[in-house]
Scaffold this motif. Sequence first.
Motif, PDB file in Angstrom:
ATOM      1  N   THR A  94      37.399  89.536  17.093  1.00 15.13           N
ATOM      2  CA  THR A  94      37.901  89.338  18.455  1.00 15.13           C
ATOM      3  C   THR A  94      36.725  89.387  19.427  1.00 15.13           C
ATOM      4  O   THR A  94      35.606  89.741  19.058  1.00 15.13           O
ATOM      5  CB  THR A  94      38.931  90.424  18.830  1.00 15.13           C
ATOM      6  N   ALA A  95      37.020  89.054  20.691  1.00 15.81           N
ATOM      7  CA  ALA A  95      36.013  89.110  21.745  1.00 15.81           C
ATOM      8  C   ALA A  95      36.682  89.546  23.038  1.00 15.81           C
ATOM      9  O   ALA A  95      37.893  89.366  23.232  1.00 15.81           O
ATOM     10  CB  ALA A  95      35.339  87.751  21.922  1.00 15.81           C
ATOM     11  N   THR A  96      35.899  90.126  23.949  1.00 15.35           N
ATOM     12  CA  THR A  96      36.394  90.551  25.252  1.00 15.35           C
ATOM     13  C   THR A  96      36.028  89.495  26.286  1.00 15.35           C
ATOM     14  O   THR A  96      34.846  89.241  26.527  1.00 15.35           O
ATOM     15  CB  THR A  96      35.791  91.911  25.642  1.00 15.35           C
ATOM     16  N   ARG A  97      37.054  88.890  26.896  1.00  9.80           N
ATOM     17  CA  ARG A  97      36.833  87.757  27.810  1.00  9.80           C
ATOM     18  C   ARG A  97      37.230  88.119  29.234  1.00  9.80           C
ATOM     19  O   ARG A  97      38.246  88.770  29.469  1.00  9.80           O
ATOM     20  CB  ARG A  97      37.643  86.555  27.331  1.00  9.80           C
ATOM     21  N   VAL A 101      40.678  88.882  22.962  1.00 16.38           N
ATOM     22  CA  VAL A 101      41.262  87.642  22.438  1.00 16.38           C
ATOM     23  C   VAL A 101      40.672  87.333  21.065  1.00 16.38           C
ATOM     24  O   VAL A 101      39.546  87.721  20.749  1.00 16.38           O
ATOM     25  CB  VAL A 101      40.982  86.455  23.389  1.00 16.38           C
ATOM     26  N   PRO A 102      41.438  86.616  20.210  1.00 13.89           N
ATOM     27  CA  PRO A 102      40.884  86.174  18.919  1.00 13.89           C
ATOM     28  C   PRO A 102      39.739  85.186  19.128  1.00 13.89           C
ATOM     29  O   PRO A 102      39.678  84.493  20.152  1.00 13.89           O
ATOM     30  CB  PRO A 102      42.083  85.491  18.237  1.00 13.89           C
ATOM     31  N   LEU A 103      38.845  85.103  18.164  1.00  9.22           N
ATOM     32  CA  LEU A 103      37.688  84.216  18.299  1.00  9.22           C
ATOM     33  C   LEU A 103      38.101  82.769  18.486  1.00  9.22           C
ATOM     34  O   LEU A 103      37.442  82.013  19.214  1.00  9.22           O
ATOM     35  CB  LEU A 103      36.788  84.322  17.057  1.00  9.22           C
ATOM     36  N   ASP A 104      39.177  82.345  17.838  1.00  9.36           N
ATOM     37  CA  ASP A 104      39.605  80.947  17.931  1.00  9.36           C
ATOM     38  C   ASP A 104      40.009  80.556  19.344  1.00  9.36           C
ATOM     39  O   ASP A 104      40.065  79.364  19.665  1.00  9.36           O
ATOM     40  CB  ASP A 104      40.772  80.682  16.965  1.00  9.36           C
ATOM     41  N   ASP A 105      40.308  81.555  20.186  1.00  9.48           N
ATOM     42  CA  ASP A 105      40.730  81.246  21.559  1.00  9.48           C
ATOM     43  C   ASP A 105      39.547  81.039  22.503  1.00  9.48           C
ATOM     44  O   ASP A 105      39.742  80.618  23.649  1.00  9.48           O
ATOM     45  CB  ASP A 105      41.602  82.389  22.109  1.00  9.48           C
ATOM     46  N   ILE A 148      28.769  92.727  18.508  1.00  9.53           N
ATOM     47  CA  ILE A 148      28.067  91.573  17.947  1.00  9.53           C
ATOM     48  C   ILE A 148      28.466  90.335  18.732  1.00  9.53           C
ATOM     49  O   ILE A 148      29.658  90.103  18.969  1.00  9.53           O
ATOM     50  CB  ILE A 148      28.410  91.389  16.459  1.00  9.53           C
ATOM     51  N   ALA A 149      27.478  89.549  19.170  1.00  8.56           N
ATOM     52  CA  ALA A 149      27.784  88.313  19.898  1.00  8.56           C
ATOM     53  C   ALA A 149      28.629  87.407  19.015  1.00  8.56           C
ATOM     54  O   ALA A 149      28.180  86.990  17.949  1.00  8.56           O
ATOM     55  CB  ALA A 149      26.495  87.609  20.314  1.00  8.56           C
ATOM     56  N   PRO A 150      29.868  87.075  19.429  1.00 10.93           N
ATOM     57  CA  PRO A 150      30.767  86.321  18.552  1.00 10.93           C
ATOM     58  C   PRO A 150      30.505  84.826  18.541  1.00 10.93           C
ATOM     59  O   PRO A 150      30.897  84.136  17.606  1.00 10.93           O
ATOM     60  CB  PRO A 150      32.151  86.626  19.142  1.00 10.93           C
TER      61      PRO A 150
END
Length: 627
Positions: free
Chosen positions: A118-121, A130-134, A148-150
Amino acid sequence: MISNRLNVVLLAIALVGLLAGLGLLVADFTELATYTWTVGVLPVLAALVIEIARSLRKGEVGLDIVAALSMAAALVFGETLAAAVVALMYSGGTYLESFAEGRARREMSNLLSRVPRTATRHRNGALDEVPLDDIKPNDLLLIRQGDIAPVDGTLESDRAMLDQSALTGEAMPVRLARGDDIMSGSTNSGEAYDLRATLPAAQSTYAGIVRLVEAAQKSKAPMARLADRYSLLFLVVTVVVATAAWWFTGDPIRAVAVLVVATPCPLILAVPVALVAGLSRAAHYGALIKGAKPLEALAGIQTLILDKTGTLTDGRPQIVSIQSHGVLSEDEILYFAAALDQGSKHPIAQAIVAAAQARDIVLPIPLDIVETPGDGVRGTVDGRRILVGGLNFVMEQVGASSSSAAPQEPGAILVALAVDGQLAGHLVMADALRSGTSELLTGLRRTGIKRILLATGDRRAVAEAVTEGLGFDAICSDLTPDQKVRLVLSERENGPVMMVGDGVNDAPALAAANIGVAMGVRGTAASAEAADMVLLVDRLSPLLSGIEVAQGARRIALESVIAGIGLSFAGMIAAALGYLSPVQGALFQEVIDAAVILNALRALRIKPRETTLAAIQDVTRPKSQEQ
């Protein structure tokens, strides 16, 4: 291949059966001990027979047959203790091989285990997980300390401290400034920063690395395939020696001893462990090799062909020098030019801004900006009228002659600066040669590479100016993509060829070479896909490290095979002559197997030479960073 879990179960059964039988033998329950050893052997033998049947259906013949013959023969002729030792040896050897390969894959497995989910947006003034695919290009992400930079992106904060050791092997963190590129997979070792995504997660550098790692882990080297073919020859020799020992002595136990001492074979165990260890070690130094086959080929390269732009050079315009035509100093010229160029998206303007930031020059906000696309920018900085742009454009605006500027060198770009209507100076910009390239080429020749060529689509004068003094064996300029392919194919007639490039136009040549190498950070997806090896950092030093690791891994694999096979043959002859009993032969072969596997694991400790290690820190550092 027997699964790891089943290996553990079979190893436990064989060990318990052997120890229980020995305990019963000491207690003088001989018949019960024989029965116990037989019970401990049968599950291992059954699993082995099933595995052999599966291999035969695939058309593969391996030395598992020798193990099955030795266990079966030992049971038939009443050598149940020897059969139990062989069962323990086989299951233990298989487990040891599996453990060794797992240990050897550690560096690459670490890459896979670090994939963020996931990542923080930033969104509407709030933060969403949010999931990485988003994640989409231009999304603004918050990267906390330890995250870690996604995805690939650019730094939106003033500063960032990144740990890239998992990708490059460098222990020291890297400090970046606003606007710098950040490679996905880098760990934030400093304060939280904002990252502007430039690619979707599926197209990021780290996602591509993960795909390459998964493909590499499934590969098989020519040396390993050669071992498979020689295993059939070894099987035939083993059966012939065992049969001859029985025929000439009339003692079937000698045949059993021969079969036992040949089980299993170092030829099968040593090669995959050493080569996988080499793959892991090369990844540690920033060279991701796509499998055991290219790693083995890498060890024998004779000719190296280098692309120029983005490979031998940085691929981005750099300030080579700053010259004043008045009272302004170099820093003042850079200050005014960079301040005004903040209002332009042109790559040269952005390079000038980045150069000023690298010198920690605080830039004011420009006013009244007017850009003439492709020519230059005018505006106000600190109350003074500033004009920055191409030499002819600025000269026309201030009414001066371009002859007053310094002569332009091949491949260089002159950016002129006018202050209050007067020519103040100019900046000489070029796609600069990576620093330390001469030392790098010397190191590559030391590995056994006989010819080094430059292949570029640039004009001859530009290519010669950039590479002056580097000692290339040939400079091939004005090349189209198909001409690069023809160059690679012609050089292949003289021996294995490596091609290094980074652009779409290099992909066909990379595919045509014995080993294609792509610059993985800013290189195109097409070049990375066509390549056999991807450099995980934006420099060439991992290329030298990768070659030295490949040569070391191949040498260790050959040493293990030669020593192991030699000892196995010696043991077979000794058994045939009656100097080794079946139990002694089994123990002797177990020692051989353990020794060759441990020797193969030496590939995990391969270190490039001291000059190479120094190069990892300094070689191919862009000249702009030295100013």
